[in-house]
Design a protein around this motif. Sequence first.
Motif, mmCIF file in Angstrom:
data_model
loop_
_atom_site.group_PDB
_atom_site.id
_atom_site.type_symbol
_atom_site.label_atom_id
_atom_site.label_comp_id
_atom_site.label_asym_id
_atom_site.label_seq_id
_atom_site.Cartn_x
_atom_site.Cartn_y
_atom_site.Cartn_z
ATOM 1 N N GLY A 149 6.910 10.409 8.245
ATOM 2 C CA GLY A 149 6.295 9.828 9.435
ATOM 3 C C GLY A 149 5.381 8.713 8.976
ATOM 4 O O GLY A 149 5.496 8.223 7.858
ATOM 5 N N ALA A 150 4.472 8.322 9.847
ATOM 6 C CA ALA A 150 3.518 7.292 9.443
ATOM 7 C C ALA A 150 2.460 7.923 8.538
ATOM 8 O O ALA A 150 1.874 8.950 8.864
ATOM 9 N N LEU A 151 2.272 7.314 7.397
ATOM 10 C CA LEU A 151 1.253 7.785 6.461
ATOM 11 C C LEU A 151 -0.126 7.388 6.991
ATOM 12 O O LEU A 151 -0.288 6.274 7.473
ATOM 13 N N ASP A 191 9.767 1.581 12.593
ATOM 14 C CA ASP A 191 9.319 0.410 13.352
ATOM 15 C C ASP A 191 10.345 -0.732 13.340
ATOM 16 O O ASP A 191 10.260 -1.647 14.155
ATOM 17 N N MET A 247 -1.880 4.083 8.148
ATOM 18 C CA MET A 247 -2.253 3.151 7.091
ATOM 19 C C MET A 247 -1.574 1.809 7.358
ATOM 20 O O MET A 247 -0.358 1.750 7.497
ATOM 21 N N SER A 248 -2.361 0.751 7.467
ATOM 22 C CA SER A 248 -1.793 -0.558 7.761
ATOM 23 C C SER A 248 -2.729 -1.672 7.319
ATOM 24 O O SER A 248 -3.959 -1.547 7.442
ATOM 25 N N HIS A 275 0.839 -1.212 0.000
ATOM 26 C CA HIS A 275 0.000 0.000 0.000
ATOM 27 C C HIS A 275 0.866 1.251 0.000
ATOM 28 O O HIS A 275 2.105 1.159 0.059
ATOM 29 N N GLY A 280 11.942 1.392 7.919
ATOM 30 C CA GLY A 280 10.999 2.295 8.582
ATOM 31 C C GLY A 280 11.327 2.320 10.070
ATOM 32 O O GLY A 280 11.998 1.413 10.582
ATOM 33 N N ALA A 290 8.892 2.833 2.899
ATOM 34 C CA ALA A 290 9.974 1.850 2.762
ATOM 35 C C ALA A 290 10.495 1.711 1.333
ATOM 36 O O ALA A 290 11.696 1.827 1.084
ATOM 37 N N ASN A 306 3.559 1.556 2.644
ATOM 38 C CA ASN A 306 4.767 0.778 2.330
ATOM 39 C C ASN A 306 5.604 1.509 1.279
ATOM 40 O O ASN A 306 6.829 1.526 1.354
HETATM 41 P P1 ADP Z 1 1.586 -3.171 7.512
HETATM 42 O O1 ADP Z 1 1.472 -2.297 8.740
HETATM 43 O O2 ADP Z 1 0.625 -2.732 6.457
HETATM 44 O O3 ADP Z 1 1.479 -4.656 7.827
HETATM 45 P P2 ADP Z 1 4.383 -3.732 7.222
HETATM 46 O O4 ADP Z 1 4.536 -3.891 8.698
HETATM 47 O O5 ADP Z 1 4.459 -4.943 6.358
HETATM 48 O O6 ADP Z 1 3.031 -2.931 6.920
HETATM 49 O O7 ADP Z 1 5.450 -2.654 6.732
HETATM 50 C C1 ADP Z 1 6.427 -2.836 5.740
HETATM 51 C C2 ADP Z 1 7.259 -1.574 5.660
HETATM 52 O O8 ADP Z 1 6.453 -0.437 5.264
HETATM 53 C C3 ADP Z 1 7.889 -1.198 7.011
HETATM 54 O O9 ADP Z 1 9.267 -0.944 6.819
HETATM 55 C C4 ADP Z 1 7.187 0.065 7.464
HETATM 56 O O10 ADP Z 1 8.089 0.986 8.018
HETATM 57 C C5 ADP Z 1 6.569 0.638 6.185
HETATM 58 N N1 ADP Z 1 5.214 1.161 6.501
HETATM 59 C C6 ADP Z 1 4.104 0.434 6.727
HETATM 60 N N2 ADP Z 1 3.029 1.225 6.970
HETATM 61 C C7 ADP Z 1 3.481 2.499 6.891
HETATM 62 C C8 ADP Z 1 2.860 3.784 7.045
HETATM 63 N N3 ADP Z 1 1.564 3.908 7.293
HETATM 64 N N4 ADP Z 1 3.640 4.886 6.917
HETATM 65 C C9 ADP Z 1 4.962 4.789 6.641
HETATM 66 N N5 ADP Z 1 5.603 3.606 6.482
HETATM 67 C C10 ADP Z 1 4.888 2.469 6.600
#
Ligand code: ADP
Length: 333
Positions: A191-193, A156, A201-202, A15, A154, A22, A18
């Motif tokens: 930052g986090a989108l 996280d 967004m996740s 998405h 990222g 990343a 990502n």
């Molecule tokens: P999800 O939360 O959708 O399961 P992932 O944990 O698989 O996503 O994340 C894969 C990569 O994308 C990570 O390195 C993370 O830092 C980045 N990422 C995921 N969601 C976001 C977001 N909302 N904003 C910025 N980076 C993100």
Amino acid sequence: MKRLLTGVKPTGIAHLGNYFGAIKPAIELSKNADYECYYFIADYHALTTVQDKEKLYDYTYQIACTWLACGLDPQKVVLYKQSDVPQTFELSTILSNLTPKGLMNRAHAYKAKVEANEQANEDKDYGVNMGLYCYPILMTADILLMDANYVPVGVDQKQHVEIARDVASYFNKRFGNTFILPEELVPEGVGALVGLDGRKMSKSYGNTIPIFADEKTLRKLVNKIVTDSTAPDEPKSLDNTIFKLYKLFATKQQTEEFAEKLQKGISWGEAKSELFDLMNTTLAPMREKYNYLQEHREIVDEILKQGGKKAREYAQKTIKKVREAIGVVEVNK
Ligand code: ADP
Ligand code: TRP
């Protein structure tokens, strides 16, 4: 020449979070002539949650096509699948013996699961498999095997790279200088989108905009973005998802013009329509490339095959060095 390495888990459709958090930063970095890049699909990391044959298979191609459609140049970047580098799993076994259990107890993904279990009055390890618990060791093996200097991730994933650095230094102290100590490269200013509902967004919130959604779906999703109840002709605050997303796709001038329009007062409907047009202009050619690659998986296979070969050759040298360092008897000289 410094080496960059990063991995993405094939756990679902990529998405915009990502992409901007990343994938895009890693691709931008790979254009720098001073870096040698190893980017891979972390298929065995996905197994902690994706335990369905068809899904793992499909998601793996999806991630490979995503990297390529977003502009990764396979001439410049070694693109491979983790499962094509079996030395990863040997190194992971070795490193597990140098990793204190307490370090794994503090790793954030495991810790978050334990906390959620405690809140739900469950046993603290309910639903925790050893893949999740040892996840940071496998990630450490990915990184150390290829002698990565920098790991673009990222925010996280920062803790996992810190763990890799710790484990590398435990190993070096015990067995002599063998591994490079890797450092994380966290993109600044991203930052986090936010997603459709205003939260991060996740995939786990079901609030995503897939990078390669078809035009009709993309328009539908943009229309679903939550806004406030400001009347059509009233000035809008700039603290909203529409503007935040617009900014990511726009030039500085486009951003200024859009901000002015919002502040003067255009309806959310019009604002969404402008956002859709801008997004679609950027995403349409990427989508086309993605769909083409999905239909021509033989092209992807060939790229992964070449990448896997290079990655394995490098990994073989590292494993030889590690075996010697720890005293494994080599009879096949
Ligand atoms: P999800 O939360 O959708 O399961 P992932 O944990 O698989 O996503 O994340 C894969 C990569 O994308 C990570 O390195 C993370 O830092 C980045 N990422 C995921 N969601 C976001 C977001 N909302 N904003 C910025 N980076 C993100
Ligand atoms: N853990 C990363 C994530 O969830 C994926 C990953 C696996 C990775 N191995 C890696 C990232 C090595 C960087 C380096 O997004």
